[in-house]
Design a protein around this motif. Structure first.
Motif, PDB file in Angstrom:
ATOM      1  N   PHE A   1      15.169  -2.808  11.585  1.00  0.00           N
ATOM      2  CA  PHE A   1      13.797  -2.603  11.147  1.00  0.00           C
ATOM      3  C   PHE A   1      13.607  -3.104   9.723  1.00  0.00           C
ATOM      4  CE2 PHE A   1      14.349   0.469  14.526  1.00  0.00           C
ATOM      5  CZ  PHE A   1      13.197   0.281  15.262  1.00  0.00           C
ATOM      6  N   CYS A   2      14.571  -2.853   8.873  1.00  0.00           N
ATOM      7  CA  CYS A   2      14.419  -3.225   7.474  1.00  0.00           C
ATOM      8  C   CYS A   2      14.324  -4.733   7.292  1.00  0.00           C
ATOM      9  CB  CYS A   2      15.589  -2.681   6.657  1.00  0.00           C
ATOM     10  SG  CYS A   2      15.591  -0.880   6.510  1.00  0.00           S
ATOM     11  N   ASP A   3      14.965  -5.486   8.168  1.00  0.00           N
ATOM     12  CA  ASP A   3      14.981  -6.928   8.011  1.00  0.00           C
ATOM     13  C   ASP A   3      13.753  -7.609   8.591  1.00  0.00           C
ATOM     14  OD1 ASP A   3      17.420  -6.639   6.832  1.00  0.00           O
ATOM     15  OD2 ASP A   3      18.571  -7.119   8.637  1.00  0.00           O
ATOM     16  N   ARG A   4      12.929  -6.849   9.315  1.00  0.00           N
ATOM     17  CA  ARG A   4      11.768  -7.462   9.948  1.00  0.00           C
ATOM     18  C   ARG A   4      10.718  -7.814   8.900  1.00  0.00           C
ATOM     19  NH1 ARG A   4       9.726  -3.382  14.276  1.00  0.00           N
ATOM     20  NH2 ARG A   4       8.136  -4.974  14.573  1.00  0.00           N
ATOM     21  N   THR A   5      10.174  -9.003   8.997  1.00  0.00           N
ATOM     22  CA  THR A   5       9.088  -9.428   8.126  1.00  0.00           C
ATOM     23  C   THR A   5       7.994 -10.031   8.985  1.00  0.00           C
ATOM     24  OG1 THR A   5      10.033 -11.633   7.801  1.00  0.00           O
ATOM     25  CG2 THR A   5      10.645  -9.924   6.204  1.00  0.00           C
ATOM     26  N   HIS A   6       6.830 -10.168   8.387  1.00  0.00           N
ATOM     27  CA  HIS A   6       5.723 -10.802   9.091  1.00  0.00           C
ATOM     28  C   HIS A   6       5.070 -11.775   8.130  1.00  0.00           C
ATOM     29  CE1 HIS A   6       2.375 -11.212  11.912  1.00  0.00           C
ATOM     30  NE2 HIS A   6       1.600 -11.210  10.849  1.00  0.00           N
ATOM     31  N   ASP A   7       4.974 -13.024   8.531  1.00  0.00           N
ATOM     32  CA  ASP A   7       4.312 -14.033   7.713  1.00  0.00           C
ATOM     33  C   ASP A   7       2.812 -13.947   7.943  1.00  0.00           C
ATOM     34  OD1 ASP A   7       6.616 -15.216   6.549  1.00  0.00           O
ATOM     35  OD2 ASP A   7       7.041 -16.185   8.473  1.00  0.00           O
ATOM     36  N   LEU A   8       2.083 -13.598   6.894  1.00  0.00           N
ATOM     37  CA  LEU A   8       0.634 -13.500   7.000  1.00  0.00           C
ATOM     38  C   LEU A   8       0.000 -14.863   6.766  1.00  0.00           C
ATOM     39  CD1 LEU A   8      -0.093 -10.224   4.991  1.00  0.00           C
ATOM     40  CD2 LEU A   8      -0.122 -10.510   7.473  1.00  0.00           C
ATOM     41  N   SER A   9      -0.940 -15.202   7.611  1.00  0.00           N
ATOM     42  CA  SER A   9      -1.710 -16.418   7.391  1.00  0.00           C
ATOM     43  C   SER A   9      -2.714 -16.170   6.267  1.00  0.00           C
ATOM     44  CB  SER A   9      -2.450 -16.813   8.668  1.00  0.00           C
ATOM     45  OG  SER A   9      -3.452 -15.855   8.967  1.00  0.00           O
TER      46      SER A   9
ATOM     47  N   GLN B   1      -4.341 -12.553   5.233  1.00  0.00           N
ATOM     48  CA  GLN B   1      -4.299 -12.039   3.866  1.00  0.00           C
ATOM     49  C   GLN B   1      -5.697 -11.682   3.378  1.00  0.00           C
ATOM     50  OE1 GLN B   1      -1.900 -14.024   0.820  1.00  0.00           O
ATOM     51  NE2 GLN B   1      -1.033 -15.293   2.434  1.00  0.00           N
ATOM     52  N   ASP B   2      -6.634 -12.585   3.597  1.00  0.00           N
ATOM     53  CA  ASP B   2      -8.009 -12.344   3.153  1.00  0.00           C
ATOM     54  C   ASP B   2      -8.594 -11.114   3.830  1.00  0.00           C
ATOM     55  OD1 ASP B   2     -10.604 -13.320   1.847  1.00  0.00           O
ATOM     56  OD2 ASP B   2     -11.176 -13.251   3.971  1.00  0.00           O
ATOM     57  N   ARG B   3      -8.359 -10.975   5.133  1.00  0.00           N
ATOM     58  CA  ARG B   3      -8.887  -9.834   5.888  1.00  0.00           C
ATOM     59  C   ARG B   3      -8.335  -8.515   5.350  1.00  0.00           C
ATOM     60  NH1 ARG B   3      -6.582 -10.625  11.025  1.00  0.00           N
ATOM     61  NH2 ARG B   3      -8.050 -12.350  11.191  1.00  0.00           N
ATOM     62  N   LEU B   4      -7.033  -8.470   5.115  1.00  0.00           N
ATOM     63  CA  LEU B   4      -6.416  -7.229   4.656  1.00  0.00           C
ATOM     64  C   LEU B   4      -6.793  -6.905   3.213  1.00  0.00           C
ATOM     65  CD1 LEU B   4      -2.898  -7.532   6.320  1.00  0.00           C
ATOM     66  CD2 LEU B   4      -4.752  -5.991   6.953  1.00  0.00           C
ATOM     67  N   LEU B   5      -6.965  -7.918   2.391  1.00  0.00           N
ATOM     68  CA  LEU B   5      -7.398  -7.665   1.015  1.00  0.00           C
ATOM     69  C   LEU B   5      -8.832  -7.141   0.982  1.00  0.00           C
ATOM     70  CD1 LEU B   5      -5.807 -10.715  -0.837  1.00  0.00           C
ATOM     71  CD2 LEU B   5      -5.195  -8.300  -1.101  1.00  0.00           C
ATOM     72  N   ARG B   6      -9.679  -7.640   1.862  1.00  0.00           N
ATOM     73  CA  ARG B   6     -11.052  -7.129   1.940  1.00  0.00           C
ATOM     74  C   ARG B   6     -11.057  -5.710   2.505  1.00  0.00           C
ATOM     75  NH1 ARG B   6     -14.679 -12.027   4.372  1.00  0.00           N
ATOM     76  NH2 ARG B   6     -16.361 -10.554   3.923  1.00  0.00           N
TER      77      ARG B   6
ATOM     78  N   LEU C   1     -11.300   0.407   0.870  1.00  0.00           N
ATOM     79  CA  LEU C   1     -10.594   1.639   0.504  1.00  0.00           C
ATOM     80  C   LEU C   1     -10.797   1.940  -0.974  1.00  0.00           C
ATOM     81  CD1 LEU C   1      -8.551   3.959   0.892  1.00  0.00           C
ATOM     82  CD2 LEU C   1      -6.716   2.272   0.581  1.00  0.00           C
ATOM     83  N   ARG C   2     -10.634   0.933  -1.811  1.00  0.00           N
ATOM     84  CA  ARG C   2     -10.805   1.121  -3.256  1.00  0.00           C
ATOM     85  C   ARG C   2     -12.243   1.534  -3.579  1.00  0.00           C
ATOM     86  NH1 ARG C   2      -9.197  -3.418  -4.386  1.00  0.00           N
ATOM     87  NH2 ARG C   2      -6.977  -2.944  -4.632  1.00  0.00           N
ATOM     88  N   GLU C   3     -13.197   0.942  -2.879  1.00  0.00           N
ATOM     89  CA  GLU C   3     -14.606   1.283  -3.088  1.00  0.00           C
ATOM     90  C   GLU C   3     -14.881   2.735  -2.705  1.00  0.00           C
ATOM     91  OE1 GLU C   3     -18.720   0.238  -0.739  1.00  0.00           O
ATOM     92  OE2 GLU C   3     -17.361  -1.424  -1.169  1.00  0.00           O
ATOM     93  N   GLU C   4     -14.322   3.184  -1.585  1.00  0.00           N
ATOM     94  CA  GLU C   4     -14.529   4.565  -1.146  1.00  0.00           C
ATOM     95  C   GLU C   4     -13.938   5.557  -2.140  1.00  0.00           C
ATOM     96  OE1 GLU C   4     -16.139   6.132   1.267  1.00  0.00           O
ATOM     97  OE2 GLU C   4     -17.021   4.263   1.995  1.00  0.00           O
ATOM     98  N   LEU C   5     -12.752   5.260  -2.641  1.00  0.00           N
ATOM     99  CA  LEU C   5     -12.127   6.163  -3.601  1.00  0.00           C
ATOM    100  C   LEU C   5     -12.824   6.087  -4.955  1.00  0.00           C
ATOM    101  CD1 LEU C   5      -8.316   5.734  -2.819  1.00  0.00           C
ATOM    102  CD2 LEU C   5      -9.896   7.472  -1.992  1.00  0.00           C
ATOM    103  N   GLY C   6     -13.242   4.892  -5.339  1.00  0.00           N
ATOM    104  CA  GLY C   6     -13.899   4.725  -6.624  1.00  0.00           C
ATOM    105  C   GLY C   6     -15.234   5.426  -6.702  1.00  0.00           C
ATOM    106  N   GLY C   7     -15.886   5.610  -5.558  1.00  0.00           N
ATOM    107  CA  GLY C   7     -17.177   6.284  -5.538  1.00  0.00           C
ATOM    108  C   GLY C   7     -17.070   7.787  -5.469  1.00  0.00           C
TER     109      GLY C   7
ATOM    110  N   PHE D   1      -0.735  -0.402   0.115  1.00  0.00           N
ATOM    111  CA  PHE D   1      -0.804   0.667   1.110  1.00  0.00           C
ATOM    112  C   PHE D   1      -1.625   0.221   2.316  1.00  0.00           C
ATOM    113  CE2 PHE D   1      -2.622   4.490   3.019  1.00  0.00           C
ATOM    114  CZ  PHE D   1      -1.485   5.268   3.192  1.00  0.00           C
ATOM    115  N   ALA D   2      -2.785  -0.367   2.071  1.00  0.00           N
ATOM    116  CA  ALA D   2      -3.656  -0.791   3.170  1.00  0.00           C
ATOM    117  C   ALA D   2      -3.025  -1.902   3.990  1.00  0.00           C
ATOM    118  CB  ALA D   2      -5.004  -1.251   2.617  1.00  0.00           C
ATOM    119  N   MET D   3      -2.204  -2.729   3.362  1.00  0.00           N
ATOM    120  CA  MET D   3      -1.599  -3.862   4.054  1.00  0.00           C
ATOM    121  C   MET D   3      -0.301  -3.490   4.760  1.00  0.00           C
ATOM    122  SD  MET D   3      -2.391  -6.775   1.159  1.00  0.00           S
ATOM    123  CE  MET D   3      -1.880  -8.202   2.119  1.00  0.00           C
ATOM    124  N   GLY D   4       0.057  -2.206   4.748  1.00  0.00           N
ATOM    125  CA  GLY D   4       1.303  -1.781   5.366  1.00  0.00           C
ATOM    126  C   GLY D   4       1.243  -1.630   6.869  1.00  0.00           C
TER     127      GLY D   4
END
Length: 301
Positions: free
Chosen positions: A28-36, A40-45, A50-56, A116-119
């Motif tokens: 399990f520890c060696d498993r990785t996933h290459d994000l396109s 990446q853009d989808r997960l960052l958005r 999440l940041r917006e909800e907590l910030g408010g 955390f969100a990208m996990g």
């Protein structure tokens, strides 16, 4: 971009992930996933929402949970929980237990909200749950959460993805978190026996995890092949009935809601086309399908 699974073994790890086929935790520890770039853009958005909800929010400590490995066969959406806290500088981080593959032991870690969100294990479909605590809950919890000595005294020496919720032999990430809730809300003093006292407080506070129906003796046998799964801490009756009492994010949320009914819940999910923000204690529909009143953010913009 690669996401190393060292931080995201998850608290339920292998029952639904063919864990018996992996002969060691390294599988399990060696498993990785290459994000396109699109992933990446989808997960960052997604993380930005999440940041917006907590910030408010006026709160400075919030319970956050994320989906990880696909555990839908057990009717489990969320596998990993953390306590998000805001620093005096206004920066949020998710404090959590994670299993360090390099060191082969559990650690306490402050992770940024994006990490955390990208996990999640599936970049095409992910869920986050946010439980906003009332002021009196935060006031009692925050000093314990930010007390490094108490946080470390609550850290068990041995990690088990399916640790018995009332046991001290092993620990998973959600168990550390609920014991932290006990330390804060029970106003428990620091000390080497803090875990034992936290567990005693949880029993008096009627903390009662809903048993997970394993439904298969083959899956129970996974503990003989996967080092991060164990059954020797579970009562004989539970093992015989194929029903294991394990701390999961859903149990933590139920406990928080029962103790502080003023708590508010927000669920955020995404697929490859949109992000859905769903408010209230009813779950968002499977597949991240919006209901009337949900806010929808298009990912095609």
């Amino acid at each position: 971009m690669k996401r190393l699974r060292a931080l995201a073994l998850g608290c339920w790890l292998a029952f639904a992930a063919a864990g018996a086929a992996q002969a060691s935790s390294g599988g399990f520890c060696d498993r990785t996933h290459d994000l396109s770039a699109a992933e990446q853009d989808r997960l960052l958005r997604f993380a930005a929402v999440l940041r917006e909800e907590l910030g408010g929010s006026a709160d400075s400590v919030t319970l956050v949970s994320r989906s990880g490995l696909d555990l839908s066969r057990f009717h489990i959406r969320y596998s990993h929980a953390a306590l998000a806290w805001r620093s005096e500088q206004g920066v949020w981080a998710a404090r959590q237990l994670y299993y360090s593959c390099d060191e082969r032991r559990p650690r306490i870690y402050d992770q940024g909200l994006a990490g955390f969100a990208m996990g999640t294990d599936d970049p095409a479909l992910g869920y986050l749950s946010i439980v906003k605590l009332p002021p009196q809950a935060v006031l009692a919890l925050r000093p314990a959460l930010l007390d490094s000595s108490r946080a470390l005294h609550l850290l068990g020496a041995q990690y088990s993805a399916n640790a018995y919720a009332y046991g001290l032999r092993y620990q998973n990430c959600n168990q550390w978190l609920v014991e932290m809730l006990a330390a804060g809300w029970g106003d428990l003093a620091d000390g080497a026996d803090l875990r034992e006292r936290a567990q005693a407080w949880l029993r008096t506070a009627d903390y009662a995890p809903q048993p997970v129906e394993v439904g298969s003796r083959f899956l129970m046998l996974a503990s003989h092949f996967v080092p991060l799964l164990h059954l020797d801490d579970h009562p004989d009756a539970d093992r015989a009935a194929l029903r294991l009492q394990i701390s999961l994010p859903s149990t933590l949320e139920e406990f928080v809601r029962a103790r502080f009914p003023q708590s508010e819940r927000v669920e955020v999910c995404h697929d490859d086309k949109q992000i859905v923000i769903h408010r209230g204690w009813t779950p968002v529909a499977d597949g991240c399908v919006p209901a009337d009143g949900d806010r929808v953010v298009s990912l095609s913009d």
